[in-house]
Structures are given as C-alpha cells and as structure tokens.
Design a protein around this motif. Sequence first.
Motif, mmCIF file in Angstrom:
data_model
loop_
_atom_site.group_PDB
_atom_site.id
_atom_site.type_symbol
_atom_site.label_atom_id
_atom_site.label_comp_id
_atom_site.label_asym_id
_atom_site.label_seq_id
_atom_site.Cartn_x
_atom_site.Cartn_y
_atom_site.Cartn_z
ATOM 1 N N HIS A 63 31.913 36.437 41.329
ATOM 2 C CA HIS A 63 33.275 36.334 40.804
ATOM 3 C C HIS A 63 34.295 36.618 41.912
ATOM 4 O O HIS A 63 35.306 35.914 42.037
ATOM 5 C CB HIS A 63 33.415 37.331 39.655
ATOM 6 C CG HIS A 63 34.644 37.158 38.823
ATOM 7 N ND1 HIS A 63 34.980 35.982 38.203
ATOM 8 C CD2 HIS A 63 35.630 38.036 38.496
ATOM 9 C CE1 HIS A 63 36.109 36.143 37.542
ATOM 10 N NE2 HIS A 63 36.523 37.375 37.708
ATOM 11 N N HIS A 89 41.462 42.449 30.990
ATOM 12 C CA HIS A 89 41.338 41.317 31.913
ATOM 13 C C HIS A 89 40.884 40.042 31.183
ATOM 14 O O HIS A 89 41.408 38.959 31.429
ATOM 15 C CB HIS A 89 40.342 41.710 33.004
ATOM 16 C CG HIS A 89 40.063 40.652 34.010
ATOM 17 N ND1 HIS A 89 41.048 40.086 34.777
ATOM 18 C CD2 HIS A 89 38.903 40.042 34.385
ATOM 19 C CE1 HIS A 89 40.509 39.185 35.584
ATOM 20 N NE2 HIS A 89 39.200 39.130 35.361
ATOM 21 N N HIS A 139 42.141 30.563 29.050
ATOM 22 C CA HIS A 139 41.361 29.363 29.349
ATOM 23 C C HIS A 139 40.645 28.859 28.081
ATOM 24 O O HIS A 139 40.645 27.678 27.765
ATOM 25 C CB HIS A 139 40.332 29.683 30.447
ATOM 26 C CG HIS A 139 39.630 28.467 30.979
ATOM 27 N ND1 HIS A 139 38.634 28.542 31.927
ATOM 28 C CD2 HIS A 139 39.750 27.152 30.688
ATOM 29 C CE1 HIS A 139 38.208 27.324 32.207
ATOM 30 N NE2 HIS A 139 38.846 26.463 31.465
HETATM 31 C C1 HEM Z 1 40.890 39.888 42.325
HETATM 32 C C2 HEM Z 1 40.607 40.284 41.111
HETATM 33 C C3 HEM Z 1 40.249 39.330 40.007
HETATM 34 C C4 HEM Z 1 40.765 38.088 39.723
HETATM 35 C C5 HEM Z 1 41.852 37.331 40.483
HETATM 36 C C6 HEM Z 1 40.068 37.602 38.534
HETATM 37 C C7 HEM Z 1 40.325 36.391 37.909
HETATM 38 C C8 HEM Z 1 39.685 35.917 36.784
HETATM 39 C C9 HEM Z 1 39.995 34.666 36.107
HETATM 40 C C10 HEM Z 1 41.065 33.685 36.545
HETATM 41 C C11 HEM Z 1 39.149 34.563 35.052
HETATM 42 C C12 HEM Z 1 39.101 33.396 34.012
HETATM 43 C C13 HEM Z 1 38.073 32.400 34.471
HETATM 44 C C14 HEM Z 1 37.941 31.221 33.560
HETATM 45 O O1 HEM Z 1 37.999 31.369 32.329
HETATM 46 O O2 HEM Z 1 37.754 30.106 34.082
HETATM 47 C C15 HEM Z 1 38.296 35.728 35.042
HETATM 48 C C16 HEM Z 1 37.281 35.968 34.130
HETATM 49 C C17 HEM Z 1 36.460 37.076 34.135
HETATM 50 N N1 HEM Z 1 36.550 38.171 34.995
HETATM 51 FE FE1 HEM Z 1 37.840 38.348 36.542
HETATM 52 N N2 HEM Z 1 39.138 38.536 38.141
HETATM 53 C C18 HEM Z 1 39.212 39.604 39.012
HETATM 54 C C19 HEM Z 1 38.446 40.758 38.963
HETATM 55 C C20 HEM Z 1 37.434 40.998 38.062
HETATM 56 C C21 HEM Z 1 36.603 42.175 38.075
HETATM 57 C C22 HEM Z 1 36.712 43.342 39.073
HETATM 58 C C23 HEM Z 1 35.730 42.056 37.039
HETATM 59 C C24 HEM Z 1 34.653 43.054 36.655
HETATM 60 C C25 HEM Z 1 33.401 42.844 36.895
HETATM 61 C C26 HEM Z 1 36.001 40.799 36.372
HETATM 62 C C27 HEM Z 1 35.327 40.289 35.261
HETATM 63 C C28 HEM Z 1 35.576 39.076 34.653
HETATM 64 C C29 HEM Z 1 34.813 38.545 33.529
HETATM 65 C C30 HEM Z 1 33.640 39.230 32.832
HETATM 66 C C31 HEM Z 1 35.361 37.286 33.218
HETATM 67 C C32 HEM Z 1 34.916 36.318 32.105
HETATM 68 C C33 HEM Z 1 33.754 35.495 32.556
HETATM 69 C C34 HEM Z 1 34.141 34.217 33.218
HETATM 70 O O3 HEM Z 1 34.700 33.353 32.541
HETATM 71 O O4 HEM Z 1 33.907 34.036 34.447
HETATM 72 N N3 HEM Z 1 37.048 40.189 37.022
HETATM 73 N N4 HEM Z 1 38.653 36.534 36.087
#
Ligand code: HEM
Length: 228
Positions: free
Chosen positions: A31, A118, A126
């Motif tokens: 991620h 988050h 999305h």
């Molecule tokens: C720089 C920091 C971060 C950014 C810019 C970010 C950005 C994003 C974005 C844009 C999504 C939506 C993706 C989609 O639906 O296509 C997402 C989903 C998600 N994020 Fe983050 N994220 C960050 C940090 C984290 C961290 C630290 C975690 C913890 C492990 C996390 C866990 C998740 C999870 C579980 C999802 C949903 C699963 C997925 O659709 O990929 N994120 N994030």
Amino acid sequence: MSAAIQKNYFLLRRLHSLSGIIPVGAFFLLHMFLNSRAAQSPQQYQWVPDFLDQIPYLWALEIGGIFIPILFHAILGVVIATKAEHNVTRPKHGWAENWGYTFQRITGVLLFIMIMVHLWQTWWVHTRIKLGNAQNGTHTEFEIYSLMNGLLKDSWVMTTLYALFVLIAAWHFGNGIYNFACKWGFSTSRESQRFALTLGLGIGAIGVLLGFASIWGLTLAPWAAAAQ
Ligand code: HEM
Ligand code: HEM
C-alpha cells in the motif's frame, strides 16, 4: 471468555501473530509502495486505482485478503491489548522490551481507530462511485489524486495525522516482526534477536520513506499546488 475460545486460544494467538505479517504487514508495504506513486505525478498515481479496477474479482480479493484478516487481527488485537499486563508500571521493569510490549498494544488500538476513519475517507468514496456506476450505467472515474490532495493539502492537521498514521503503522509492523521472530522460535540467541529487531525496524523505515514520499507528492510537490 467462552469455553470454545479458551480451548483454541493458543491457535488463535498464533493466527493473530501470523496475520500481522501476512497478509496485513505485506499489505501495508504494498500500500505504501503504490501510494508513493503520488510522488511521481498525478497521472502515475491514477494508474493505481485504474490498474486495480481491472483485476477480476477484486472485491473478493479485498474482502478475503485484506478486510477479513485486518478485522481478525484488529478485534483479537484489541482483546489482547485490554488483557495486557504492563510490566513498565512495575518498578525496575522499565526495560526496552517491556516498553515495546506496551507500545505494541497502544499503537494497535490507535491503528484500529485510524484505519476505520481512513477507510471512510478513501475506500468508501471509491466504493460509492463504483456502486453508482453499476446502478446507473455511468463511467464516473475515482480521481485518487484530487481526493487525497483535497484531504491533505490545505489541512496541516490532516497532513500531520497521516504522517503519524504512517509512523505508527510502520513502528507497530517493525517491532511486530521482531516479536514474531522471537515467538515462532526464529530468534533465540541475543544476537539473532538483535538482528530481528534491526531487520524489523529497517523494513518499517522503508514503509515510512514510501509513505512520506506519498504525502510529499500530495502536499508539497510542484503539481500539488497546481491541483484544484
Ligand atoms: C500515505 C498514507 C496513505 C495514503 C495516501 C493512503 C491512501 C489510500 C487510498 C487512496 C485508499 C483507497 C484505495 C481505493 O479504494 O482504490 C486507501 C485504502 C486503504 N488504506 Fe490507505 N493510505 C495511507 C496509509 C494507510 C495506512 C498506514 C494503512 C494501514 C495499514 C492503510 C490502510 C488502508 C486500507 C486497509 C485500505 C482499503 C483497502 C484498499 O482498498 O486498498 N492506509 N488508502
Ligand atoms: C487494526 C488495528 C490493529 C490492532 C488492534 C493490533 C493489535 C496488535 C496487538 C495487541 C499485538 C500484540 C500481540 C501479541 O503480543 O501477541 C499485535 C501484533 C502485531 N501486529 Fe498488530 N494490530 C493492528 C494492526 C496492525 C497492522 C496494520 C499491522 C501491519 C502493518 C500489524 C502487524 C502486527 C505484527 C507483525 C504483530 C506481531 C505479531 C506477534 O506478536 O507475533 N498490526 N497487533
């Protein structure tokens, strides 16, 4: 605790430990890697959801490979955290390992809250677009850069919270790798335990570099100011 849970508690704890590495820890690194594309350009960043949306049965992969394991790790993690016996509150037991034990639990509970918020700020946006497209036969695109740029660019509070989110997840994962190596018997000697801690914190640092690159691309990069 119910009898069934008590009987299988050892197995559940082992599964909890494993789930922290695979798939939850592996997801975290992937991620951060994918989000670091925001440091290349908004177009490169857009490649991430466009590519993911082409994967067949993505929803099944998300539910089985990400959501269920995170939920399992999180729920059992909160149970473990509330049952913790903190040695750091006892005199003469303030060793680094005992602080690590306490911080692993504090960061776990913080991550639980942060991940929920988050998901609501990102994944749910999305998903709503995808559901709308399926319902109305439209082709509205999920514009990942403008969503994240809009969230972070004009809010130092949100930017600081996201930086903390990355740091907390990276530390929890890095120290978790060390705990995992000790628990599963990979590191028994003092030297190998030191190696596991260095390796874990090194992997966590890679997560921080990638996550911070992403935040830079969303807030301070030349194209961040130009975005609406
Ligand atoms: C720089 C920091 C971060 C950014 C810019 C970010 C950005 C994003 C974005 C844009 C999504 C939506 C993706 C989609 O639906 O296509 C997402 C989903 C998600 N994020 Fe983050 N994220 C960050 C940090 C984290 C961290 C630290 C975690 C913890 C492990 C996390 C866990 C998740 C999870 C579980 C999802 C949903 C699963 C997925 O659709 O990929 N994120 N994030
Ligand atoms: C969602 C909220 C989370 C909670 C409540 C939570 C809670 C916990 C707790 C209490 C432990 C200590 C378990 C023990 O000592 O037996 C732990 C270990 C661990 N967690 Fe999490 N965690 C969460 C999210 C995460 C995330 C996002 C990652 C990866 C980036 C992760 C990776 C790990 C690892 C690798 C371990 C070490 C496993 C072991 O002790 O053998 N956790 N977690």
